[in-house]
Design a protein around this motif. Structure first.
Motif, short mmCIF file in Angstrom:
data_model
loop_
_atom_site.label_atom_id
_atom_site.label_comp_id
_atom_site.label_asym_id
_atom_site.label_seq_id
_atom_site.Cartn_x
_atom_site.Cartn_y
_atom_site.Cartn_z
N PRO A 1 7.22 -40.06 47.78
CA PRO A 1 6.38 -40.58 46.70
C PRO A 1 5.99 -39.45 45.74
O PRO A 1 6.17 -38.27 46.05
N PRO A 2 5.43 -39.81 44.59
CA PRO A 2 4.97 -38.77 43.66
C PRO A 2 3.92 -37.87 44.31
O PRO A 2 3.19 -38.29 45.20
N ALA A 3 3.86 -36.63 43.88
CA ALA A 3 2.90 -35.67 44.44
C ALA A 3 1.47 -36.18 44.24
O ALA A 3 1.16 -36.80 43.21
N GLY A 4 0.64 -35.94 45.24
CA GLY A 4 -0.77 -36.31 45.12
C GLY A 4 -1.11 -37.66 45.73
O GLY A 4 -2.28 -38.03 45.83
N THR A 5 -0.12 -38.44 46.11
CA THR A 5 -0.40 -39.73 46.75
C THR A 5 -0.59 -39.53 48.25
O THR A 5 -0.09 -38.56 48.83
N LYS A 6 -1.31 -40.48 48.89
CA LYS A 6 -1.61 -40.31 50.32
C LYS A 6 -0.39 -40.59 51.20
O LYS A 6 -0.30 -40.10 52.32
#
Length: 572
Positions: free
Chosen positions: A116-121
């Motif tokens: 997933p995109p950076a920063g998602t849990k």
């Protein structure tokens, strides 16, 4: 489900599907074409190392929402294999998104795992290439919306409540404890014995048993039959008797007239039929509506088992017949108690783990019980940590620390007399109990929890109880006042295990049965175990649901059994 209207470019070719299957073979469930979500999320990297793999997953939507002007949808998918949800992204050209997003919808999809995109849990998510199954839900009618629901509310939907995070976590913890139970006893050389659910013995002597009978249904059937086909009247019987007399007289006349054997034989056959008809009519005339009685009491000889029978309150007595030949045995099954109790600790149907050890005294019994409980706690820490973290977050912040404490700490051991002295001392120092403390009482839950949670702050084994509050089969101590019984008390729950050294002396146990006012006849087989090759033996019973309460921190026992039975409720 994707239909013929789906654009060809949005569908995977058979070759691509085969590639997807082969690339995820190592993850796939053995008896299904899907990959369990646990296989993805429970990796140390949270599934990130699987990015690029094509997989098929299936599960139920926990939450779903459309995004980017309905161009795609985010689904939180859970298949019950673990507490975590897999984020699934479905584009609008793959399926009707409106059908996918409602909570409770079942979907199976093929797709590619992506970072997933950076920063998602999330550590990984699934980009869907094909929707292969949809089990739709009408959100207006589905009784389990994604809002937080109370456990009490969920008891009205026992068939759907396993879809909730809490009940599914409890189910996995319960499964782990059952597996651990068999692992422990098999590892220590015990044989698993299936004891009967239907019994004629009252193990506890309390009389709170569900009766098993066909007398009521038979009485209802007979009543309907008698209404439809009334019994013969006295005139019907007289007419049948007259036919028998006439046929008999005619046979006599034929014999006097020295008729042929053929004539006499034919007449005798008619006489026999007439007698059979009369017998049937006389038998039917005796039928009376209602439950059969004899000497003013219910006639149980007419019942299915030709005697009174009940649902068992314990498999202990029966498993003792095996310990007296196989040395180490255990039974693990459902037990029943017809106690009209509405407390948070009682069920009408519950499960018991009951080991029995030959050539063992009370000390051996206490060692086994302690080792077993500590093994269960460590097993959950080793195999169910994610579910335990959920319980710690939602129900009991101390549940994991409690498991760690019990698994690593030797249990305290005190006599019943000492326990009463300690409680009396606490009362003198200002502690107020609802139940009076004095020698001879059966310790209440508040007493047990005070000993474990306040006084010793760890599990406590209390032993040598007064004989007056314990069952007839417990071995009488030399003081004549106490029996070799023990209870394992734990924080949060109180009594978790009850056990004893069994009375192996024939004369003593016979006296105890009489002393407690129990009938001897149902226990003759049990006395045989003492008559023929008696042996010292000990055992205990662990209330399985209480162990789950202790582990999870959930307050009500009705929420840790799949299908709770209690007064007024037996759903499904």
């Amino acid at each position: 489900m994707a239909d013929d209207s789906t654009p060809p470019t949005a569908q995977l070719s058979q070759t691509t599907l085969n590639d997807a299957v082969s690339s995820s073979d190592s993850l796939r469930a053995e008896f299904s074409d899907r990959v369990p979500i646990r296989s993805i999320l429970s990796r140390p990297d949270g599934g990130a190392g699987l990015a690029g793999n094509r997989v098929r997953v299936g599960g139920w939507v926990k939450t779903g929402r459309k995004a980017d002007k309905d161009a795609f949808a985010f689904l939180e998918l859970n298949d019950g294999s673990c507490p975590g949800n897999l984020q699934v992204i479905v584009e609008a050209d793959k399926a009707d998104l409106g059908q996918l997003v409602p909570t409770g919808t079942c979907v199976a999809v093929d797709g590619v795992l992506k970072l997933p995109p950076a920063g998602t849990k999330q550590k990984v998510e699934l980009r869907v290439e094909k929707v292969v199954h949809v089990g739709p839900v009408d959100p207006a009618k589905y009784p389990l919306p994604k809002t937080r629901l109370t456990l009490e509310f969920l008891r009205d939907f026992v068939h759907l409540r396993p879809r909730t995070n809490t009940i599914s976590a409890v189910a996995r913890i319960r499964n782990a404890l059952a597996y651990a139970t068999h692992t422990f006893f098999q590892k220590h050389g015990f044989l698993y014995v299936h004891t009967p659910i239907i019994t004629t013995s009252d193990c506890e002597g309390a009389g709170e048993m569900f009766q098993v009978t066909t007398l009521i249904s038979e009485a209802e059937r007979l009543e309907k039959d008698l209404i439809k086909n009334p019994p013969p009247t006295e005139s019907d019987l007289e007419a049948a008797r007259l036919v028998v007399k006439e046929k008999g007289d005619f046979v006599s006349q034929l014999k006097s007239a020295k008729a042929s054997k053929q004539e006499i034989g034919a007449s005798v056959a008619e006489l026999k039929k007439a007698k059979e008809n009369l017998a049937k009519l006389e038998e039917r005339s005796k039928l009376k509506p209602g439950i059969p009685q004899k000497d003013g009491k219910i006639d149980y000889t007419q019942d299915f088992f030709a005697r009174q029978a009940f649902l068992t309150v314990s498999g202990q007595l029966q498993v003792e017949s095996f310990v007296c030949s196989l040395s180490s045995v255990y039974t693990f099954g459902p037990t029943f108690r017809a106690e009209n109790s509405h407390t948070s600790r009682h069920l009408a149907e519950f499960w018991m783990v009951e080991p029995e050890i030959a050539f063992a005294e009370l000390e051996d019994d206490m060692k086994c019980a302690e080792a077993y409980v500590r093994f269960l706690c460590q097993w959950l820490l080793d195999n169910c940590y994610d579910d335990m973290e959920f319980m710690a977050d939602k129900f009991d912040k101390g549940c994991i620390n409690r498991l760690k404490l019990v698994s690593s700490t030797p249990f305290e051991r005190i006599t019943y007399t000492k326990a009463v002295e300690l409680l009396e001392e606490a009362v003198k120092n200002g502690k107020v109990f609802e139940n009076k403390v004095e020698w001879g009482i059966d310790l209440a839950s508040e007493h047990e929890r005070y000993l474990t949670e306040v006084m010793f702050q760890k599990p406590v084994i209390v032993y040598n109880y007064p004989k007056g509050i314990k069952a007839f089969y417990m071995r009488l101590n030399d003081d004549g006042k106490t029996v070799a019984a023990m209870d394992v008390l734990v924080p949060k729950v109180g009594e978790l295990i009850g056990g004893s050294q069994r009375e192996e002396r024939y004369d003593v146990i016979q006296s105890r049965i009489q002393e407690m006012g129990l009938p001897t006849e149902p226990y003759e087989w049990y006395l045989d175990l003492r008559r023929y090759g008696t042996v010292k033996h000990s055992g205990f019973g662990l209330g399985f649901e209480r162990m789950i309460l202790f582990a999870t921190g959930i307050d009500n026992i009705r929420d840790v059994i799949p299908f709770p039975r209690y007064p007024g409720r037996a759903d499904l």
